[in-house]
Design an enzyme around this catalytic site. Structure first.
Site, PDB file in Angstrom:
ATOM      1  N   HIS A 109     115.550  14.531  52.636  1.00 18.78           N
ATOM      2  CA  HIS A 109     114.434  13.622  52.373  1.00 18.78           C
ATOM      3  C   HIS A 109     113.805  13.995  51.051  1.00 18.78           C
ATOM      4  CE1 HIS A 109     110.916  16.307  52.987  1.00 18.78           C
ATOM      5  NE2 HIS A 109     111.730  16.969  53.789  1.00 18.78           N
ATOM      6  N   CYS A 110     113.108  13.034  50.451  1.00 22.85           N
ATOM      7  CA  CYS A 110     112.335  13.319  49.244  1.00 22.85           C
ATOM      8  C   CYS A 110     110.871  13.076  49.580  1.00 22.85           C
ATOM      9  CB  CYS A 110     112.809  12.465  48.072  1.00 22.85           C
ATOM     10  SG  CYS A 110     112.744  10.685  48.372  1.00 22.85           S
ATOM     11  N   ALA A 111     110.079  12.643  48.612  1.00 23.85           N
ATOM     12  CA  ALA A 111     108.641  12.529  48.842  1.00 23.85           C
ATOM     13  C   ALA A 111     108.276  11.408  49.805  1.00 23.85           C
ATOM     14  CB  ALA A 111     107.917  12.322  47.514  1.00 23.85           C
TER      15      ALA A 111
END
Length: 617
Positions: free
Chosen positions: A25-27
């Protein structure tokens, strides 16, 4: 937002945990890759409450859920465990550019927290230095500066991990190779300036600190050498012959061929960017400021990251990504907040207010996918406003001194040697806000008609029963050996310790969640109640073993219909707690009356009564 429920529903619609080969996942978004893309129902996922949008770009399936992505990620990670790669895994589709972007994205995603944290320390030091609160010659400053520099100096080591995940090889060996490229002995030989060879082959020594392409190419090569070593190593001595072959073959190739070639490409790209910046300093920031939303949508925004990190490492600042992204992010926030001011739709106003503020701080995906892209005209206004602000950023020579997501919260990253740089950053933000807000107001948008809030179908003065799905002993939730259930985090209800292994429908409704592990069932009742039936604690780890059911999402069920059969004796013998929570997930919409004390219960008996709140949530 119930992220436990959202995570389980996402997992059910991507084909179950066995279909997930990669999960990161990212932000703001979950990033997934699958063994079989055909099993994934993207439209159903996009329709889930809590999902802003679904994007398939750069070889990844991306689910945008906003700032609380970590909660959903943890749910998925707990259910999936170690992602499984099937023998028949499909090769990623798309052209060369798509695959390159996929490699860069996967490689950089695990590294982002380190370089962002280091960047913010750099920004903090800049503020303290400007305020005279710290002595730049003192040891405190130098130690903190060393901590911030470490992420960039050892960037090849960090990238080696992400590249190893992408190319499916040993991450520790990959990081060891990165360590070889950064070893002090090489730096000493480079400083001495003497000719070096390996078995007669000339070695072109280079400074690999902060480099990007050399280690990515090296790990890609290593992935093939590791498979070769796996094949030729005798089973009895494979434990030490395989890593020996990998290091013995890959390291010299990296030093003689791959590393120098990567440095050459790095230098070529940097030289090209310098030429463009020298002749038309406004061009790159204008293009980044105007086209950044398009780059995000197409998944190509990552393409510029290696150039930006390379400039930061060598020069201490960069002008490729930061200035244009600052203009674009602020413009996205301004367009979205204008929508919040103008819309008459309550739900849109709430979404736009939150997403707009988040975009101003530097995180634009909720704004882009949730508001501007859907309404279109605000997106056009944001691209024009971002482009205009980008022109000023380029003409003024704006640079970014630290790797952070540009926005109001990250303005300290624009404080550096040039005291006017932060002033130019503030003017860039002002141009983006004023131009974009004005254009969005003038262009307008098609305001969606507000739909009536979904009201539970139980009348305010009507009592709706919930029947026991099991025969056994009914207990209160606080007796469940799992904090998520016992503290009512997923909703009110009770639990049953089963004495018979048959789970039955506790009310009339539709199956909305059913995992491949068959241990959890979600039902949307005809009375508006949303129920979760979770057979046992941590029984997802059984992977469906000792459970049997032909249930499908979308099936209609009546009270008493058989949902799942499970072998109580076999599951208990494996050490699993069979206590089964029965939860009203949307309990905020009801007054939930639960039978007050532990007692024996038969399937079909009333265990709860629901009465709708007069003002449903």
């Amino acid at each position: 937002m119930d992220y436990q429920k959202l995570g389980l529903e996402i997992l059910a619609r991507v084909g179950g945990k066995g279909n997930v080969s990669k999960l990161t996942h990212c932000a703001t978004r979950l990033r997934m890759e699958f063994n079989d893309d055909a099993k994934v129902d993207s439209k159903a996922i996009e329709a889930l409450p809590g999902v802003i949008s679904v994007v398939v770009r750069g070889g990844q399936f991306q689910i945008v859920v906003g700032n609380n992505v970590q909660q959903t990620f943890r749910v998925l990670q707990k259910e999936i465990g170690q992602p499984q790669t099937g023998a028949q895994k499909q090769q990623p589709k798309g052209g060369v550019v798509s695959r390159i972007i996929s490699v860069i994205s996967t490689t950089f995603t695990p590294v982002i927290p380190a370089i962002t944290g280091a960047g913010m320390i750099k920004a903090l030091l800049a503020i303290l230095k400007l305020a005279g609160a710290i002595d730049p010659a003192g040891t405190t400053y130098r130690l903190l500066d060393t901590v911030a520099d470490a992420a960039f100096f050892f960037l090849p080591v960090l990238l080696a991990y992400g590249a190893a995940i992408k190319f499916e090889c040993n991450p520790i060996l990959a990081m060891t190779l990165a360590g070889a490229l950064l070893h002090p002995n090489l730096a000493q030989m480079l400083a001495a300036g003497t000719a070096i060879d390996f078995l007669g082959m000339p070695v072109r020594l280079a400074d690999y600190a902060g480099s990007v392409l050399p280690i990515i190419f090296t790990v890609w090569l290593m992935s093939y050498i590791e498979r070769f070593a796996e094949k030729v190593s005798p089973t009895m001595i494979k434990f030490f012959t395989k890593p020996m072959i990998v290091l013995l073959v890959t390291a010299p190739l990296a030093l003689v061929v791959v590393g120098p070639f990567g440095i050459f490409l790095n230098d070529m790209v940097a030289a090209g960017a310098a030429i463009v910046d020298g002749r038309a300093s406004w061009l790159i920031p204008m293009l980044m400021g105007g086209l950044q939303p398009f780059l995000v949508i197409t998944g190509t925004a990552w393409a510029m990251t290696p150039i930006a990190t390379g400039q930061l490492t060598k020069n201490g600042f960069e002008m490729i990504n930061g200035p244009g992204m600052l203009a674009s992010n602020i413009a996205q926030g301004a367009a979205t907040l204008c929508v919040a001011f103008r819309t008459k739709n309550t739900n849109l106003r709430q979404l736009a207010s939150s997403a707009g503020f988040t975009a101003l701080l530097g995180i634009t995906e909720p704004s882009l996918y949730g508001v501007t892209l859907k309404l279109r005209k605000p997106l056009i206004a944001a691209m024009i406003g971002g482009g205009c602000a980008g022109i000023y950023a380029g003409l003024s020579g704006l640079v970014r001194y630290a790797f952070v997501s540009p926005g109001l919260a990250a303005l300290p990253a624009f404080i550096g040697e040039n005291p006017m740089n932060i002033v130019h950053a503030l003017i860039t933000c002002a141009i983006a806000i004023v131009v974009t807000f004005a254009l969005t107001w003038i262009l307008g948008f098609d305001d969606p008609v507000e739909e009536a809030n979904e009201v539970t179908q139980v009348a305010a003065d009507e009592i709706s029963p919930v029947f026991s799905p099991l025969t056994g002993k009914a207990v209160t939730l606080d007796q469940v050996n799992d904090d998520v259930f016992s503290q009512g985090l997923l909703g009110q209800g009770m639990a049953i310790i089963p004495s018979e292994g048959v789970l039955r429908a506790p009310l009339d409704g539709e199956i909305v969640t059913f995992l491949p592990s068959k241990h959890a069932v979600g039902i949307k009742g005809d009375n508006g109640a949303e129920l979760l039936l979770h057979i046992g604690i941590d029984t997802v780890n059984l992977g469906g073993q000792h459970f049997d059911s032909g249930l499908q999402i979308g099936d209609r069920v009546k009270v008493g219909d058989e949902l799942v059969r499970f072998d109580i004796g076999a599951i208990a013998a494996l050490g699993f707690d069979l206590t089964t929570p029965v939860l009203i997930v949307n309990s905020e919409a009801f007054q939930v009356q639960v039978l007050p004390k532990p007692h024996g219960v038969h399937a079909g008996e009333t265990i709860m009564a629901l009465k709708a709140n007069k003002e449903p949530a």
